[in-house]
Design a protein around this motif. Structure first.
Motif: not given
Length: 414
Positions: A95-105
């Motif tokens: 929501e803040k950094n507007k990432v396109h995808c996540l890796i992890g956790p």
């Protein structure tokens, strides 16, 4: 809570703020792809979490911090191995950094804590965590796992222990978390299906200060299976040896019990211990011939499960980004491309089943010495191992998820 940032975009000083990034056009050729890394840099799992970050940074640097022609920005978040913190950090990244995808956790209990949010936000997630049901009975459509479920590598070792090592009676011990429960359960199921008996099951708190009480209550058995994460396998083994148990009982272990990240702190007590994993720094897979020496040169130790997890996910991510011509803003197309990936990686070939979990090689390894250091030497490969082992998808999913209590322990000795 502050998120540590690592920006790899040359000349992007004026674009560092998430608000500035979010205000730009949806797909501009010069806009960076923002990757959110959920890792652990404090607490008992920190050694693995730090390796996750190091390896992903290495993967991106090797590609000049560009994937499919687009610059990449990596934003790291320390979850501290706390489920509530993992959820908060995930929300910040999305929501803040507007990432396109996540890796992890990293941890299974963290993945379970953010499962519903991933679905709600529809954020493509390349998991490291081994939480079983996220690719099984409650499969998350926004989730792929290129590493393994908790039990996926334990299944082959269970068969090997019964059929080839000829063990009859064994003990399992693991961390008292979902990862430990599921790994030990998978080992137990296959070992007992092949004629063995689990005569004692023990679980210890993730941050237990001392394993003496657990070592002191071990029953007689042919061998003990270690289902530990982080540095806990190393800590347990030290006390196991101190109590004079190594000559009385053989030790074998799961994916992270004797990870390369902790082998560097060990001595002869680790020699000849057999473990199972989807990776070894000794693999001759072509991408690993670049990765492992480079990691060793920079950090002075071999990469293991945690480092390889993000390096492998980097390859999966790159293949999917290429498949959509860099248009990661089209989340549905991007997610579909992730599910269709079939790529050679540092662990060997990676492809996914219809629930998003890897079908790939599992390796049995033995600790040996090489050039003065301890390594996990591969001596047996199980190709194309599914999360459902040999049971078949429908039959496997008809049973409860692996846990402390399933499969039932019918052979425990009092």
């Amino acid at each position: 809570m502050r998120i540590s940032r690592r920006n790899f975009v040359a000349g992007a000083a004026g674009l560092g703020l998430s608000t500035a990034l979010a205000s730009r056009p949806v797909h501009a050729a010069d806009e960076s792809i923002r990757i959110g890394l959920l890792t652990i840099k404090t607490g008992p799992l920190a050694s693995g979490g730090i390796d996750m970050e190091r390896a992903l940074i290495m993967y991106l640097k090797e590609r000049d911090n560009k994937l499919a022609g687009r610059a990449v920005e990596l934003i790291s978040a320390d979850t501290a191995g706390v489920p509530a913190t993992a959820r908060t950090k995930t929300q910040e990244l999305v929501e803040k950094n507007k990432v396109h995808c996540l890796i992890g956790p990293l941890a299974a209990f963290e993945a379970l804590a953010i499962d519903d949010y991933i679905r709600q936000a529809q954020i493509p997630t390349l998991s490291v965590a081994a939480a079983e049901d996220m690719t099984q009975r409650s499969a998350n459509p926004w989730f792929v796992r290129a590493t393994s479920t908790s039990s996926q590598c334990a299944h082959p070792l269970g068969e090997y222990a019964a059929k080839e090592l000829k063990y009859k009676k064994m003990i399992t011990i693991g961390d008292d978390i979902a990862y430990g429960h599921e790994m030990c359960a998978g080992f137990q199921r296959v070992f007992e299906d092949n004629g063995g008996k689990i005569v004692q099951k023990l679980f210890s708190p993730l941050a237990v200060p001392d394993y003496g009480t657990y070592v002191g209550q071990l029953k007689e058995a042919d061998a003990i299976f270690l289902g530990f994460a982080g540095s806990n396998g190393f800590r347990f083994l030290r006390q196991f040896v101190d109590y004079g148990m190594k000559d009385k009982m053989t030790v074998i272990g799961g994916m992270t019990a004797l990870d390369e990240a902790v082998l560097r702190n060990m001595g002869d007590e680790a020699l000849n211990i057999v473990t199972t994993c989807w990776y070894s720094a000794e693999l001759e897979a072509k991408p690993n011939l670049t990765f492992a020496p480079a990691f060793r040169k920079e950090f002075k130790y071999d990469p293991g499960f945690y480092a390889a997890s993000t390096y492998v996910n980097g390859a999966v991510l790159e293949a999917a980004i290429k498949a959509v011509d860099g248009k990661v803003e089209d989340k549905k197309a991007f997610m579909a491309a992730l599910r269709k990936v079939n790529v050679d990686t540092a662990r060997g070939p990676v492809k996914f089943d219809d629930t998003g979990n890897v079908v790939g090689n599992v390796y049995l390894r033995k600790v040996t010495r090489k050039d003065g250091r301890l390594v996990n030497s591969v001596f047996k490969t199980y190709p194309d191992v599914s999360q459902f082992w040999t049971y078949g998808k429908e039959a496997f999913l008809a049973n409860p998820v692996y846990s402390r209590d399933y499969p039932p322990a019918k052979n425990l000795e009092k």
